[in-house]
Motif scaffolding. Structure first.
Motif, PDB file in Angstrom:
ATOM      1  N   GLU A  75       0.827  -0.559   1.318  1.00  8.92           N
ATOM      2  CA  GLU A  75      -0.621  -0.645   1.184  1.00  8.92           C
ATOM      3  C   GLU A  75      -0.986  -1.520   0.008  1.00  8.92           C
ATOM      4  O   GLU A  75      -1.924  -2.292   0.064  1.00  8.92           O
ATOM      5  CB  GLU A  75      -1.225   0.750   0.991  1.00  8.92           C
ATOM      6  CG  GLU A  75      -1.161   1.609   2.234  1.00  8.92           C
ATOM      7  CD  GLU A  75      -1.590   3.025   1.958  1.00  8.92           C
ATOM      8  OE1 GLU A  75      -2.123   3.293   0.857  1.00  8.92           O
ATOM      9  OE2 GLU A  75      -1.406   3.878   2.822  1.00  8.92           O
ATOM     10  N   GLY A  76      -0.244  -1.426  -1.085  1.00 11.93           N
ATOM     11  CA  GLY A  76      -0.522  -2.244  -2.252  1.00 11.93           C
ATOM     12  C   GLY A  76      -0.330  -3.711  -1.966  1.00 11.93           C
ATOM     13  O   GLY A  76      -1.076  -4.551  -2.439  1.00 11.93           O
ATOM     14  N   PRO A  96      -5.388   4.425 -11.491  1.00 12.98           N
ATOM     15  CA  PRO A  96      -4.006   4.227 -11.938  1.00 12.98           C
ATOM     16  C   PRO A  96      -3.063   3.869 -10.787  1.00 12.98           C
ATOM     17  O   PRO A  96      -2.138   3.095 -10.956  1.00 12.98           O
ATOM     18  CB  PRO A  96      -3.629   5.573 -12.561  1.00 12.98           C
ATOM     19  CG  PRO A  96      -4.926   6.201 -12.940  1.00 12.98           C
ATOM     20  CD  PRO A  96      -5.916   5.706 -11.935  1.00 12.98           C
ATOM     21  N   GLN A  97      -3.330   4.417  -9.594  1.00 16.85           N
ATOM     22  CA  GLN A  97      -2.489   4.098  -8.435  1.00 16.85           C
ATOM     23  C   GLN A  97      -2.650   2.641  -8.045  1.00 16.85           C
ATOM     24  O   GLN A  97      -1.675   1.977  -7.679  1.00 16.85           O
ATOM     25  CB  GLN A  97      -2.844   5.001  -7.246  1.00 16.85           C
ATOM     26  CG  GLN A  97      -2.471   6.441  -7.436  1.00 16.85           C
ATOM     27  CD  GLN A  97      -3.488   7.226  -8.258  1.00 16.85           C
ATOM     28  OE1 GLN A  97      -4.598   6.766  -8.491  1.00 16.85           O
ATOM     29  NE2 GLN A  97      -3.100   8.394  -8.712  1.00 16.85           N
ATOM     30  N   ALA A  98      -3.884   2.124  -8.136  1.00 21.47           N
ATOM     31  CA  ALA A  98      -4.102   0.709  -7.814  1.00 21.47           C
ATOM     32  C   ALA A  98      -3.399  -0.195  -8.811  1.00 21.47           C
ATOM     33  O   ALA A  98      -2.828  -1.221  -8.447  1.00 21.47           O
ATOM     34  CB  ALA A  98      -5.598   0.404  -7.775  1.00 21.47           C
ATOM     35  N   LEU A  99      -3.416   0.189 -10.099  1.00 25.04           N
ATOM     36  CA  LEU A  99      -2.688  -0.586 -11.102  1.00 25.04           C
ATOM     37  C   LEU A  99      -1.185  -0.563 -10.842  1.00 25.04           C
ATOM     38  O   LEU A  99      -0.517  -1.584 -10.954  1.00 25.04           O
ATOM     39  CB  LEU A  99      -2.966  -0.041 -12.500  1.00 25.04           C
ATOM     40  CG  LEU A  99      -4.325  -0.407 -13.086  1.00 25.04           C
ATOM     41  CD1 LEU A  99      -4.532   0.313 -14.406  1.00 25.04           C
ATOM     42  CD2 LEU A  99      -4.449  -1.890 -13.272  1.00 25.04           C
ATOM     43  N   ALA A 100      -0.674   0.602 -10.487  1.00 28.17           N
ATOM     44  CA  ALA A 100       0.767   0.710 -10.198  1.00 28.17           C
ATOM     45  C   ALA A 100       1.136  -0.142  -8.996  1.00 28.17           C
ATOM     46  O   ALA A 100       2.167  -0.801  -9.005  1.00 28.17           O
ATOM     47  CB  ALA A 100       1.146   2.173  -9.950  1.00 28.17           C
ATOM     48  N   ARG A 101       0.277  -0.161  -7.966  1.00 31.46           N
ATOM     49  CA  ARG A 101       0.560  -0.995  -6.793  1.00 31.46           C
ATOM     50  C   ARG A 101       0.472  -2.471  -7.154  1.00 31.46           C
ATOM     51  O   ARG A 101       1.249  -3.274  -6.670  1.00 31.46           O
ATOM     52  CB  ARG A 101      -0.417  -0.669  -5.666  1.00 31.46           C
ATOM     53  CG  ARG A 101      -0.106   0.646  -4.991  1.00 31.46           C
ATOM     54  CD  ARG A 101      -0.879   0.796  -3.698  1.00 31.46           C
ATOM     55  NE  ARG A 101      -2.319   0.668  -3.874  1.00 31.46           N
ATOM     56  CZ  ARG A 101      -3.168   1.680  -3.987  1.00 31.46           C
ATOM     57  NH1 ARG A 101      -2.715   2.909  -3.959  1.00 31.46           N
ATOM     58  NH2 ARG A 101      -4.459   1.462  -4.111  1.00 31.46           N
TER      59      ARG A 101
END
Length: 104
Positions: A75-76, A96-101
């Motif tokens: 997805e990222g 934070p999940q978007a940054l990690a992706r």
């Protein structure tokens, strides 16, 4: 309570609460992102300089991150290719999940 709040990141309590992610520091995430970006850079170089249009190498797999499933990484990738978000529009807040992706 003060003792519990200030336990090290790799303590047994942190591992129990956060799983494998407790062992990953900011440095570990940045190193994984660096490895991923270098792999993509090398892949793009090979694609541009391969000479044959039909025979392109497969894109590199990202370094596995704690707390992410294989589908989350896909997805990222799709969100990054579509201009930053899955729907094509930009959002004002970044999770934070978007940054990690984005970084891996």
């Amino acid at each position: 309570m003060a003792l519990i709040k200030h336990l090290p990141q790799d303590s047994a309590l942190q591992r129990e609460l956060h799983g494998e992610a407790a062992g990953w520091s900011v440095t570990d995430h940045l190193l994984a992102a660096t490895v991923d970006h270098l792999a993509v850079s090398n892949w793009m170089f090979m694609c541009v300089n391969s000479g044959e249009d039909g025979d392109q190498p497969d894109p590199p797999k990202p370094v596995p991150r704690p707390g992410l499933r294989d589908g989350d990484e896909e997805e990222g990738t799709d969100a990054h290719e579509n201009g930053g978000s899955a729907g094509g529009e930009e959002s004002a807040t970044v999770s934070p999940q978007a940054l990690a992706r984005f970084f891996g």
